[in-house]
Design an enzyme around this catalytic site. Structure first.
Site, PDB file in Angstrom:
ATOM      1  N   PRO A 131     -13.391  -9.300  31.820  1.00 33.85           N
ATOM      2  CA  PRO A 131     -12.147 -10.042  31.548  1.00 33.85           C
ATOM      3  C   PRO A 131     -11.564  -9.791  30.161  1.00 33.85           C
ATOM      4  CG  PRO A 131     -14.025 -11.489  31.360  1.00 33.85           C
ATOM      5  CD  PRO A 131     -14.555 -10.165  31.839  1.00 33.85           C
ATOM      6  N   CYS A 132     -11.000  -8.603  29.980  1.00 37.50           N
ATOM      7  CA  CYS A 132     -10.450  -8.236  28.674  1.00 37.50           C
ATOM      8  C   CYS A 132      -9.264  -9.117  28.289  1.00 37.50           C
ATOM      9  CB  CYS A 132     -10.098  -6.759  28.628  1.00 37.50           C
ATOM     10  SG  CYS A 132      -9.048  -6.207  29.967  1.00 37.50           S
ATOM     11  N   HIS A 133      -8.713  -9.858  29.258  1.00 32.74           N
ATOM     12  CA  HIS A 133      -7.639 -10.800  28.910  1.00 32.74           C
ATOM     13  C   HIS A 133      -8.163 -11.922  28.009  1.00 32.74           C
ATOM     14  CE1 HIS A 133      -9.431 -12.311  32.682  1.00 32.74           C
ATOM     15  NE2 HIS A 133      -9.274 -13.505  32.111  1.00 32.74           N
TER      16      HIS A 133
END
Length: 171
Positions: A131-133
């Protein structure tokens, strides 16, 4: 064997590439780097193996409010050892929370490598499961996001609305 499927999400059609029950690549149709079947051309996703269907179902559950559904799926992104270390550290950031590039660099034992962490984050091929967000600038600013900043905002808001605190009650 690599299997492919599309799922409808509130953010648009998402392509999943699954090998031996592990998510290998995921992306939205307009950000997908390689030509693949378009959503209207896909084979019947009921023909997926049980393992691939389990990955697809976990992604679907995430979008339907189970923001922890992706924590247990296997991933198999291709990358360098450094990239994989960054992606593993990003997976440790809980839903509904954020961490900075600097914090990820420290988590992998390379505190001066925060710019390289940013580069590795941008090359993440399984953004839904890594989850790079959840990764933001040190000043708390959102920074960039390969799927578009509006998607990053949506993901963070979605997780805040649906995250489960330790006592099991919704926040």
């Amino acid at each position: 064997m690599t299997e492919h499927c599309w799922i409808d999400t509130p953010l648009g059609a998402m392509h999943l590439s699954i090998s031996d029950g592990a998510l290998r690549e995921a992306g939205f149709v307009e950000t997908w780097a390689r030509p693949v079947l378009q959503p209207d051309d896909q084979a019947d996703t009921d023909a997926l193996s049980d393992d691939a269907a389990g990955v697809r179902d976990a992604v679907d559950a995430y979008f339907n409010g189970d923001v922890d559904a992706l924590d247990q799926i296997a991933i198999a992104p291709q990358g360098t050892p450094f990239q994989r270390a960054v992606w593993d550290a990003i997976r440790d950031v809980p839903a509904g929370q954020t961490a900075s590039y600097q914090e990820i660099a420290q988590a992998i034992g390379k505190p001066a490598a925060y710019r390289a962490v940013g580069t590795a984050t941008g090359r993440n091929p399984v953004g839904i499961a890594v989850p790079c967000h959840r990764i933001v600038r040190s000043d708390g600013g959102l920074g960039g996001y390969g799927g578009g900043i509006e998607r990053k905002v949506w993901f963070l808001d979605h997780e805040q609305r649906h995250r489960q605190p330790q006592n099991g009650h919704k926040a």
